[in-house]
Design a protein around this motif. Sequence first.
Motif, PDB file in Angstrom:
ATOM      1  N   THR A 120       0.820  -1.217   0.000  1.00 38.46           N
ATOM      2  CA  THR A 120       0.000   0.000   0.000  1.00 38.46           C
ATOM      3  C   THR A 120       0.855   1.269   0.000  1.00 38.46           C
ATOM      4  OG1 THR A 120      -0.175   0.060   2.419  1.00 38.46           O
ATOM      5  CG2 THR A 120      -1.878  -1.148   1.224  1.00 38.46           C
ATOM      6  N   ASN A 174      -0.455   5.618  -3.386  1.00 39.65           N
ATOM      7  CA  ASN A 174       0.432   4.910  -2.469  1.00 39.65           C
ATOM      8  C   ASN A 174       1.289   5.871  -1.665  1.00 39.65           C
ATOM      9  OD1 ASN A 174      -0.179   3.129  -4.899  1.00 39.65           O
ATOM     10  ND2 ASN A 174       0.614   1.641  -3.452  1.00 39.65           N
ATOM     11  N   THR A 225       0.525   8.929  -0.921  1.00 44.76           N
ATOM     12  CA  THR A 225      -0.385   9.571   0.036  1.00 44.76           C
ATOM     13  C   THR A 225      -0.600   8.672   1.253  1.00 44.76           C
ATOM     14  OG1 THR A 225      -1.576  10.927  -1.570  1.00 44.76           O
ATOM     15  CG2 THR A 225      -2.798  10.252   0.382  1.00 44.76           C
ATOM     16  N   THR A 226      -0.858   7.400   1.006  1.00 39.92           N
ATOM     17  CA  THR A 226      -1.066   6.443   2.093  1.00 39.92           C
ATOM     18  C   THR A 226       0.148   6.390   3.011  1.00 39.92           C
ATOM     19  OG1 THR A 226      -2.524   5.093   0.716  1.00 39.92           O
ATOM     20  CG2 THR A 226      -1.533   4.026   2.627  1.00 39.92           C
ATOM     21  N   SER A 247       0.099   7.616   6.941  1.00 36.10           N
ATOM     22  CA  SER A 247       0.429   6.598   7.937  1.00 36.10           C
ATOM     23  C   SER A 247       1.576   7.059   8.828  1.00 36.10           C
ATOM     24  CB  SER A 247       0.799   5.286   7.242  1.00 36.10           C
ATOM     25  OG  SER A 247      -0.279   4.783   6.504  1.00 36.10           O
ATOM     26  N   ALA A 256      -8.356   6.489  -2.294  1.00 38.17           N
ATOM     27  CA  ALA A 256      -7.139   6.769  -1.520  1.00 38.17           C
ATOM     28  C   ALA A 256      -7.406   6.628  -0.024  1.00 38.17           C
ATOM     29  CB  ALA A 256      -6.618   8.174  -1.834  1.00 38.17           C
ATOM     30  N   THR A 272      -7.883   2.866   0.893  1.00 40.24           N
ATOM     31  CA  THR A 272      -6.600   2.168   0.870  1.00 40.24           C
ATOM     32  C   THR A 272      -5.777   2.538   2.097  1.00 40.24           C
ATOM     33  OG1 THR A 272      -6.618   2.222  -1.553  1.00 40.24           O
ATOM     34  CG2 THR A 272      -4.521   1.720  -0.497  1.00 40.24           C
ATOM     35  N   LEU A 273      -5.844   3.824   2.489  1.00 38.48           N
ATOM     36  CA  LEU A 273      -5.173   4.274   3.710  1.00 38.48           C
ATOM     37  C   LEU A 273      -5.705   3.510   4.912  1.00 38.48           C
ATOM     38  CD1 LEU A 273      -3.662   6.257   5.637  1.00 38.48           C
ATOM     39  CD2 LEU A 273      -5.695   7.717   5.502  1.00 38.48           C
ATOM     40  N   SER A 322      -4.339   0.060   5.157  1.00 35.00           N
ATOM     41  CA  SER A 322      -2.934   0.112   5.570  1.00 35.00           C
ATOM     42  C   SER A 322      -2.805   0.361   7.069  1.00 35.00           C
ATOM     43  CB  SER A 322      -2.200   1.213   4.798  1.00 35.00           C
ATOM     44  OG  SER A 322      -0.884   1.371   5.266  1.00 35.00           O
TER      45      SER A 322
END
Length: 585
Positions: A153, A172, A174-175, A179, A410, A413-414, A417
Amino acid sequence: MTALLIILAAIALLFCGYVFYGSWLAKQWGIDPAKKTPANEMTDGVDYVPAKPAVLMGHHFSSIAGAGPINGPIQAAVFGWVPVFLWCVIGGIFFGGLQDFGSLFASVRHGGKSVGEIIKDSMGKTSKKLFIIFALLVLILVIASFVNVVAATFFTASDANQFGFVLHPTGNQTTAMISFLFIILAVIYGILTNRCGVKTLPATIIGIVAIVGIVILGLNVGLALNRTAWIVLIGLYIAVASLIPVWIMLQPRDYLSSFLLYAMMLIALVGIVFAAICGGSRGVQFGLPAFTGWKTAIGNMFPALFITVACGACSGFHSLIASGTSSKQLDNERNAKAIGYGSMLIESALGIISLIAIGIIVGSISDQTFITKNAKGLFAFKGSPAAAFGEGIAYLFGDKTTTAFNTIKALLTLAVSVFALTSLDSATRLSRFMFSELFLKDDEATWKDAKSSVRKTLANPFVGTAFMVIIGCILGGLSLSQIWGLFGSANQLLAGIALMAVAAWLGQVGKNNKMFIIPTVFMLCATLTQLILTVKGKIAAMAAGAENAFHWGNWFQLFFAASMAILAIVLVIEGVKTFSKQCKK
């Protein structure tokens, strides 16, 4: 409309399971709100720390959720939506919820100790040691699987030659940025609530506002590293996070991340309703067949379905979380049902949402990024389940070219993760506990009490943490397909053993344990069958000289599958002996 009916039916059934079956279990076992919990009796400021119910719910839910209820149902959807739906609901109520609730309750009544300690009391010291070895093997697979998921991710092939902060980031990048900022936010939250005296409500409001702020920042500024660098950094992070007191990182991070999970599920529910009302004009359809066949690309329905769905219905990893960290933070037994049983049912609902996400992709998105079809419908899943989940739910709100689609994808996906990272935090801390426990004698409370210098060294938390993290990160470099199938088998086998352990203890103390018989036998049969098939398949491939048959990843799978099958069979034999003795009394 099909998607809306599926999620409404799931919510109704899971709610009824919580109200009726969950309450019945609490009465059968004798949940006692007046009894002091280990968190209050043994407070040490590091691992035993009483937590408010909402905070502990956040930790427990985030830790058990991880990527499992997303990865599993999406990959199992090759059987059709009906089998996955039924297993998520029935498995969640009668198998997973039973195991999670029972493990938490049994651990609380054993001073917050692990399932290994519960096994020692009812099945003996040798069984305890064997269980710990088995659990450590499973935890290595957990760390490897989720390191792989998190790295996926954070990284894409375009990041291979980039290093540092970037403007106009990819999803990715951005994630990764969000994080990273989320970790810093969790530490600040922990200090505010535990050292500065800020109450939970105002701190939560500050935390939620800060989450919105870091999301906005991450959408505009990203963080790019190559895959190897990410695996190393993730390893360093989980090592540190597992060693510091829970109030600094584990509690606040999991509590805050739970809001992302709730938001993710709410977004999905809104999207499903919106699509049912307005999606017809855009051609949004749930395209999964009800049933595709007894045999698919991932194997026969038994045992493949029950192994692959994993955390969406039942997960042995949950028993380690319940008995490893959550039982040390439970402030009152009356909250055990909501945290142990309720969290599992919410996770089953998330599994159903994941099923709907892949159904939307099958029915509405024609680029075949995540699936291959044959004349009968869905044939096989490919690609990242986390990305598929984000894309499927985001498509409910708009086409791929819209801002709504890209922003929601986005964010989802975050969220995946973040949950995988919370599971990594907890898994590494659990492995530290159990690695030390493996080398300590009954009269040695901590590694400092060990009378042998060798055992003192091996039981040192830094040694155990380093050992588990290094091996887990090395294996995390394998492809997810090489890890997940084995993780699913080991994880579900652990569930069968945990169910057996709690049942043996309840029988020993004279409480009703008959509700464990069918779940225990079924999980043990399904998982041992899958492990035996894995061993047989690897040996056959090597004997036939198949291409890449002798790749070290295949040797790893063969060794792990054989080792866990042997350990489990020995533990099952000991369990049968224990139940036989109890029946004769």
